[in-house]
Design a protein around this motif. Structure first.
Motif, mmCIF file in Angstrom:
data_model
loop_
_atom_site.group_PDB
_atom_site.id
_atom_site.type_symbol
_atom_site.label_atom_id
_atom_site.label_comp_id
_atom_site.label_asym_id
_atom_site.label_seq_id
_atom_site.Cartn_x
_atom_site.Cartn_y
_atom_site.Cartn_z
ATOM 1 N N LYS A 292 -11.219 2.617 -1.860
ATOM 2 C CA LYS A 292 -10.409 3.423 -2.774
ATOM 3 C C LYS A 292 -10.336 4.847 -2.251
ATOM 4 N N GLN B 252 -5.784 4.375 -5.753
ATOM 5 C CA GLN B 252 -5.586 2.937 -5.536
ATOM 6 C C GLN B 252 -6.855 2.285 -5.012
ATOM 7 N N GLU B 253 -7.178 1.104 -5.533
ATOM 8 C CA GLU B 253 -8.261 0.294 -4.993
ATOM 9 C C GLU B 253 -7.650 -0.890 -4.254
ATOM 10 N N LEU B 254 -8.177 -1.185 -3.070
ATOM 11 C CA LEU B 254 -7.627 -2.243 -2.232
ATOM 12 C C LEU B 254 -8.767 -3.093 -1.695
ATOM 13 N N ALA C 239 0.819 -1.209 0.000
ATOM 14 C CA ALA C 239 0.000 0.000 0.000
ATOM 15 C C ALA C 239 0.854 1.260 0.000
ATOM 16 N N LEU D 204 -3.844 3.371 2.086
ATOM 17 C CA LEU D 204 -4.235 3.445 0.682
ATOM 18 C C LEU D 204 -3.627 4.688 0.075
#
Length: 725
Positions: free
Chosen positions: A675, A647-649, A471, A643
């Motif tokens: 996100k 960014q998508e997590l 991340a 994050l």
């Protein structure tokens, strides 16, 4: 009377002569026995857990075994006590049951089997057991069973003498468990004691009496098997004050009496011997390491019926397994004074064993492992050992360190330092067959303490640390891989550098995402390479120089133009600006204001041509409380996760799909996605079983929902506080 005395002396002399001939026969015929063989007595992975290198420790004996019946063949013509005396003298001769050989290191091949393929290990070093007694772990776990049945009579004290002598001989790393048993079960158990403290002697002295017999028969085989299973099965839980050594052995001091018990027979003893040689307690254990047990069987004959006496003799003789270091002898009543010689004979053989270290780069991805030992290019054939097949050896394959050649990698980095966005190589003995998708490289950011997961062996914490590094953008990219190296592109971030100038270094961890293995689990084994600042970009330098030249020429033109007007010279006609109407008033009128994108100067100040440019407007505040930050942080009991903007997590139990891994059964495999977009944190529930809540309100699945600054986000029962910026 004299004739009787002479005949008695003659018989005694005859026995001595026969025993001497038996000993001579052993020496003469030693070459006729079975071929020499190497046997693995222990595979121990603790060296790798202690120093972070993938090194296995093995205990190996190379010897030519001799059968007990061959060693005592010359005593076969005798009967009664004469035969027993002859046997004990023959068996206690040096090397009566074996011939030792040195370990042939240059010819040895040790392999581990993975998916049907055998991978050779690298020989590191070896030493004899006798020369390594002071090394950590080089000792024996002695399980001593003492027959305390009333039928032992005076031989009970002889058995106690042998046990006392064994306690006196214990080395600094030996441990001992003393058990007294009667005709039904074990009645006294010292449990495992540290040998160096010699507390076993006090335990023996505290038990000077035998126990009354409760019947004419006893299941001795069952008593011994249960004692062995309990004693060796408890080795994995002996407490912090008792360290489990590399080797183990069992000593049985008994009359061998079983009466008419159907299992306490010669064939029954062979089955028990095979159980102990197998080294798995119980047979179906899939967790504790395999450890073959040499059995030292010492027979104390009883005065009983001939058939019982013969049965007892066969049972005790068949218990011994001299092929892996076991021993058998006979002690008649009053023979306890031979205890030092008996213990010395046993320990002499153990001193000839070898401790061999191997560098094992590859292990099977399972708790059970398969190892083989064999030899090539031997002038005299030497048999190997393939008995360690699908057996537990105490390895958790996910904690077995990757074989990274940190020394060579650091040597290369001295002349080719690592810098942000640059490529470099890490060398080692990898097991990914050139598949670069298996190689993941994580950099530790400067100024941050080493993650605790890399100091201990908490795999769950290591996974959380891994996700945090991802991340934070601290993951390198594998661009090429082979079995001996991986080429990596470093992230384009200055924070990978620890220190400045010649003192700069980068610190990283290599991870095999298929075998789930890491390059090191201790702080001193993290890969540390020389670092440097990124080199200057030549194209940027040339571009900047060209811009300076253009600006200088333009300034020169402006200056010259202004000077001509002051001197009253005629105006120079100027071509009209493309895309703009001609200004009224002819050539003498001021030019129209150019477009703002061609202006020079700071926003809101006078530009280079005297025209003010309005300052850009600030972005409107987030209606959900965001602060327009570039990072968002989720913090809770499960860990801290970061994050980055854009960014998508995913979050859930499935480590293969999720950057936020939550080991909680009420969390779905892929529970939610988060996100950070436009300075605002968003969350979307992925149709989870137990839902996603923001500040106590369950959100609709499949829909992006805002997470205001300081909110509480719950993924099932797992709770986080959210912070933006």
């Amino acid at each position: 009377m004299k004739d009787h005395r002479r005949s008695g002396l003659a018989r005694q002399a005859g026995r001595v002569i026969v025993c001497a001939l038996a000993a001579a026969l052993l020496l003469v015929t030693s070459a006729a026995f079975a071929a020499p063989q190497a046997r693995i007595l222990r595979v121990d992975p603790r060296a790798a857990q202690q120093n972070g290198n993938p090194v296995l420790t093995t205990v190996i004996e190379v010897s030519q075994t001799k059968r007990i019946s061959d060693a005592t063949a010359a005593c076969g013509s005798l009967t009664g006590n004469g035969q027993l005396d002859c046997m004990s003298q023959a068996l206690e001769q040096p090397f009566a049951l074996y011939t030792p050989f040195p370990f042939p290191a240059t010819n040895a091949i040790f392999t581990v089997t993975i998916d049907g393929a055998e991978f050779p290990a690298k020989y590191v070093d070896h030493a004899t057991w006798g020369d390594s007694q002071q090394q950590p772990g080089v000792g024996t776990a002695w399980l001593v069973l003492i027959d305390a049945d009333r039928r032992m009579g005076g031989s009970f004290n002889d058995a106690r003498q042998v046990a006392q002598q064994l306690v006196a001989s214990l080395g600094p790393n030996d441990i001992i468990d003393l058990m007294f048993f009667n005709d039904r079960q074990v009645v006294k158990d010292s449990k495992w004691l540290a040998g160096a403290q010699k507390t076993g002697a006090a335990f023996i002295n505290a038990n000077p009496e035998t126990y009354a017999s409760s019947g004419r028969n006893r299941s001795l085989l069952t008593i011994i098997k249960n004692a062995a299973t309990d004693g060796f099965g408890s080795l994995g839980n002996v407490g912090e004050n008792v360290k489990v050594p590399l080797h183990q052995a069992m000593v049985v001091l008994s009359s061998g009496f079983g009466g008419t018990d159907p299992s306490t027979t010669g064939p029954g003893a062979l089955q028990l011997q095979q159980y102990l040689t197998g080294g798995r307690f119980p047979e179906d254990n899939t967790a504790l390491p395999k450890s073959p047990v040499p059995v030292v069987s010492i027979y104390f004959p009883l005065k009983t019926l001939d058939e019982f006496r013969q049965n007892s003799f066969e049972f005790m003789q068949n218990l011994a397994n001299p092929e892996i270091g076991g021993f058998f002898t006979v002690v008649q009543e009053g023979g306890g004074a031979r205890a030092p010689a008996i213990v010395g004979t046993v320990r002499q053989r153990f001193s000839k064993m070898s401790i061999v270290h191997w560098k094992v780069a590859c292990v099977a991805p399972s708790v059970t492992q398969t190892f083989k030992l064999f030899f090539n290019n031997m002038s005299t054939p030497l048999l190997g050992d393939n008995t360690f097949k699908d057996v537990p050896v105490g390895i958790d394959p996910t904690t077995w360190p990757l074989d990274v050649n940190t020394q060579y990698s650091a040597q290369i980095a001295q002349t080719h330092p690592v810098y942000p966005n640059g490529t470099f190589r890490i060398y080692g003995d990898f097991c990914w067959g050139g598949d670069k998708s298996r190689a993941e490289i994580y950099f530790l950011p400067s100024g941050q303490p080493l993650p605790t997961a890399l100091v201990g062996a908490d795999i769950d914490q290591a996974k959380r640390t891994q996700q945090q590094l991802i991340a934070m953008g601290m993951k390198g990219t594998a661009v090429e891989a082979a079995d001996t190296y991986v080429e990596v592109q470093a992230p384009d971030k200055d924070k990978i550098l620890w220190g400045t100038g010649d003192q700069a270094v980068v610190r990283l961890v290599v991870y095999d995402n298929r075998a789930h293995r890491t390059s090191g689990l201790t702080a001193d084994t993290i890969v540390s390479l020389k670092g440097t600042s990124p080199p200057l970009n030549l194209m940027l330098i040339l571009g900047a120089a060209f811009a300076v030249v253009v600006l200088a020429l333009l300034a020169l033109v402006i200056v010259k133009s202004g000077g001509s007007k002051k001197r009253g010279s005629a105006p120079v006609p100027m071509a009209p600006t493309y895309g703009a109407p001609a200004a009224p008033g002819g050539y003498g009128a001021p030019p129209a204001a150019p477009h703002p994108e061609f202006m020079y100067g700071a926003p809101g100040q006078a530009a280079g041509l005297g025209v003010a440019v309005p300052a850009p407007q600030a972005a409107p505040p987030s209606p959900y409380g965001g602060v327009g930050g570039t990072t968002a942080t989720l913090q809770g009991q499960a860990g801290i996760f970061t994050l980055l903007a854009g960014q998508e997590l995913r979050a859930g139990r499935d480590a293969a799909q999720c950057g936020i891994v939550l080991n909680e059964p009420r969390v779905s495999a892929v529970h939610a996605t988060l996100k950070l977009d436009g300075g605002q944190l968003w969350v979307r529930d992925e149709n989870s079983n137990n839902g996603t809540l923001v500040n106590g309100n369950r959100i609709a699945p499949g829909v992006w929902s805002p997470v205001p600054q300081g909110s509480i986000v719950r993924l099932g029962p797992v709770e986080f506080s959210a912070r933006i910026g």
